[in-house]
Scaffold this motif. Sequence first.
Motif, PDB file in Angstrom:
ATOM      1  N   ASN A  46      14.373  -9.577   7.210  1.00 42.04           N
ATOM      2  CA  ASN A  46      13.267  -8.930   6.504  1.00 42.04           C
ATOM      3  C   ASN A  46      12.186  -8.457   7.467  1.00 42.04           C
ATOM      4  N   LEU A  47      11.843  -9.283   8.445  1.00 42.57           N
ATOM      5  CA  LEU A  47      10.835  -8.894   9.431  1.00 42.57           C
ATOM      6  C   LEU A  47      11.321  -7.693  10.246  1.00 42.57           C
ATOM      7  N   GLN A  48      12.591  -7.709  10.648  1.00 38.82           N
ATOM      8  CA  GLN A  48      13.155  -6.595  11.413  1.00 38.82           C
ATOM      9  C   GLN A  48      13.198  -5.317  10.584  1.00 38.82           C
ATOM     10  N   THR A  49      13.490  -5.432   9.300  1.00 39.69           N
ATOM     11  CA  THR A  49      13.526  -4.253   8.429  1.00 39.69           C
ATOM     12  C   THR A  49      12.147  -3.612   8.332  1.00 39.69           C
ATOM     13  N   VAL A  50      11.129  -4.418   8.051  1.00 39.94           N
ATOM     14  CA  VAL A  50       9.771  -3.890   7.927  1.00 39.94           C
ATOM     15  C   VAL A  50       9.309  -3.301   9.254  1.00 39.94           C
ATOM     16  N   TRP A  51       9.550  -4.000  10.364  1.00 43.56           N
ATOM     17  CA  TRP A  51       9.133  -3.508  11.674  1.00 43.56           C
ATOM     18  C   TRP A  51       9.891  -2.226  12.039  1.00 43.56           C
ATOM     19  N   GLY A  52      11.187  -2.193  11.734  1.00 50.52           N
ATOM     20  CA  GLY A  52      11.996  -1.011  12.030  1.00 50.52           C
ATOM     21  C   GLY A  52      11.499   0.216  11.293  1.00 50.52           C
ATOM     22  N   ILE A  53      11.133   0.039  10.025  1.00 55.29           N
ATOM     23  CA  ILE A  53      10.599   1.163   9.245  1.00 55.29           C
ATOM     24  C   ILE A  53       9.259   1.606   9.816  1.00 55.29           C
ATOM     25  N   TYR A  54       8.421   0.646  10.180  1.00 55.15           N
ATOM     26  CA  TYR A  54       7.115   0.988  10.759  1.00 55.15           C
ATOM     27  C   TYR A  54       7.267   1.821  12.039  1.00 55.15           C
ATOM     28  N   CYS A  55       8.278   1.519  12.835  1.00 56.33           N
ATOM     29  CA  CYS A  55       8.445   2.177  14.134  1.00 56.33           C
ATOM     30  C   CYS A  55       9.117   3.550  14.057  1.00 56.33           C
ATOM     31  N   THR A  56       9.514   4.003  12.886  1.00 62.04           N
ATOM     32  CA  THR A  56      10.200   5.299  12.782  1.00 62.04           C
ATOM     33  C   THR A  56       9.236   6.463  13.009  1.00 62.04           C
ATOM     34  N   PRO A  57       9.748   7.575  13.534  1.00 64.91           N
ATOM     35  CA  PRO A  57       8.902   8.757  13.744  1.00 64.91           C
ATOM     36  C   PRO A  57       8.304   9.297  12.440  1.00 64.91           C
ATOM     37  N   GLU A  58       9.025   9.152  11.340  1.00 60.94           N
ATOM     38  CA  GLU A  58       8.519   9.643  10.054  1.00 60.94           C
ATOM     39  C   GLU A  58       7.254   8.899   9.630  1.00 60.94           C
ATOM     40  N   ILE A  59       7.261   7.595   9.795  1.00 64.31           N
ATOM     41  CA  ILE A  59       6.082   6.795   9.440  1.00 64.31           C
ATOM     42  C   ILE A  59       4.935   7.122  10.384  1.00 64.31           C
ATOM     43  N   LYS A  60       5.233   7.256  11.676  1.00 64.70           N
ATOM     44  CA  LYS A  60       4.176   7.598  12.643  1.00 64.70           C
ATOM     45  C   LYS A  60       3.547   8.946  12.299  1.00 64.70           C
ATOM     46  N   GLU A  61       4.369   9.909  11.850  1.00 69.11           N
ATOM     47  CA  GLU A  61       3.852  11.224  11.474  1.00 69.11           C
ATOM     48  C   GLU A  61       2.957  11.127  10.237  1.00 69.11           C
ATOM     49  N   ILE A  62       3.388  10.343   9.244  1.00 69.60           N
ATOM     50  CA  ILE A  62       2.566  10.145   8.049  1.00 69.60           C
ATOM     51  C   ILE A  62       1.237   9.505   8.433  1.00 69.60           C
ATOM     52  N   LEU A  63       1.284   8.490   9.306  1.00 66.09           N
ATOM     53  CA  LEU A  63       0.062   7.785   9.703  1.00 66.09           C
ATOM     54  C   LEU A  63      -0.879   8.665  10.511  1.00 66.09           C
ATOM     55  N   SER A  64      -0.336   9.680  11.187  1.00 65.58           N
ATOM     56  CA  SER A  64      -1.209  10.596  11.938  1.00 65.58           C
ATOM     57  C   SER A  64      -2.028  11.465  10.982  1.00 65.58           C
ATOM     58  N   LYS A  65      -1.550  11.616   9.740  1.00 63.92           N
ATOM     59  CA  LYS A  65      -2.246  12.444   8.751  1.00 63.92           C
ATOM     60  C   LYS A  65      -2.977  11.609   7.700  1.00 63.92           C
ATOM     61  N   LYS A  66      -2.518  10.391   7.501  1.00 68.39           N
ATOM     62  CA  LYS A  66      -3.053   9.514   6.460  1.00 68.39           C
ATOM     63  C   LYS A  66      -3.474   8.202   7.106  1.00 68.39           C
ATOM     64  N   GLN A  67      -4.509   7.580   6.589  1.00 69.05           N
ATOM     65  CA  GLN A  67      -5.042   6.366   7.211  1.00 69.05           C
ATOM     66  C   GLN A  67      -4.088   5.182   7.131  1.00 69.05           C
ATOM     67  N   ASP A  68      -3.444   4.987   5.976  1.00 69.08           N
ATOM     68  CA  ASP A  68      -2.556   3.832   5.837  1.00 69.08           C
ATOM     69  C   ASP A  68      -1.507   4.080   4.760  1.00 69.08           C
ATOM     70  N   ILE A  69      -0.488   3.235   4.772  1.00 67.27           N
ATOM     71  CA  ILE A  69       0.579   3.275   3.781  1.00 67.27           C
ATOM     72  C   ILE A  69       0.746   1.846   3.267  1.00 67.27           C
ATOM     73  N   LYS A  70       0.523   1.644   1.992  1.00 67.45           N
ATOM     74  CA  LYS A  70       0.717   0.323   1.391  1.00 67.45           C
ATOM     75  C   LYS A  70       2.207   0.134   1.116  1.00 67.45           C
ATOM     76  N   VAL A  71       2.757  -1.032   1.471  1.00 66.29           N
ATOM     77  CA  VAL A  71       4.188  -1.273   1.346  1.00 66.29           C
ATOM     78  C   VAL A  71       4.503  -2.389   0.360  1.00 66.29           C
ATOM     79  N   LEU A  72       3.897  -3.552   0.549  1.00 64.58           N
ATOM     80  CA  LEU A  72       4.214  -4.728  -0.264  1.00 64.58           C
ATOM     81  C   LEU A  72       2.962  -5.327  -0.895  1.00 64.58           C
ATOM     82  N   THR A  73       3.112  -5.826  -2.102  1.00 62.68           N
ATOM     83  CA  THR A  73       2.088  -6.638  -2.749  1.00 62.68           C
ATOM     84  C   THR A  73       2.749  -7.954  -3.104  1.00 62.68           C
ATOM     85  N   ILE A  74       2.125  -9.047  -2.715  1.00 60.92           N
ATOM     86  CA  ILE A  74       2.674 -10.374  -2.985  1.00 60.92           C
ATOM     87  C   ILE A  74       1.624 -11.185  -3.723  1.00 60.92           C
TER      88      ILE A  74
END
Length: 170
Positions: A46-74
């Motif tokens: 689970n930790l590797q999945t979340v970290w892997g998604i965070y490290c993708t170029p697509e997420i980095k591109e979204i973050l360059s345009k948007k302040q944050d992306i909410k992923v999980l609520t617990i």
Amino acid sequence: MVKAPEKFLDKYMSRGKGVVGKTGKKSSRVQMRKISDEELARLKQNLQTVWGIYCTPEIKEILSKKQDIKVLTIDGSKVCLNIGFMDKGILMEYEVDMGDRKELAGARVYKQDKIIINRYFTPERGIEELLKTTNDALHAMVDVLIERELSESDIWNAIEKGEQIHLSTI
């Protein structure tokens, strides 16, 4: 042109050498939480999945345009937390119910905080620190990540829709 005084660096570097020790209370040795091999494997995945998604170029591109992306609520019995991506890393915002306080006329007390939790997503050392932590919000996160397997496609779908994956320990 600005110039440092003579022997400035030597004086600065020698300044901390005379300090004998830290002041304040010593932290007690914390026991590592015991989990089974299967639970450890699920937590790592689970930790590797979340970290892997965070490290993708697509997420980095979204973050360059948007302040944050909410992923999980617990939601837990005493803890509510949100995990999201931001340009500096993975952010956890949480609120912990600290209970009633007699000295405050029975008022209910809550602790709110935000922390960057990148270090917990590194392979071995991060998991070890997660299992030793005394932070109630991190405990709730570990409980959920041990109990349930996060699907990479579910996370991608939630991000795409602008939603969060909602998990509960109650």
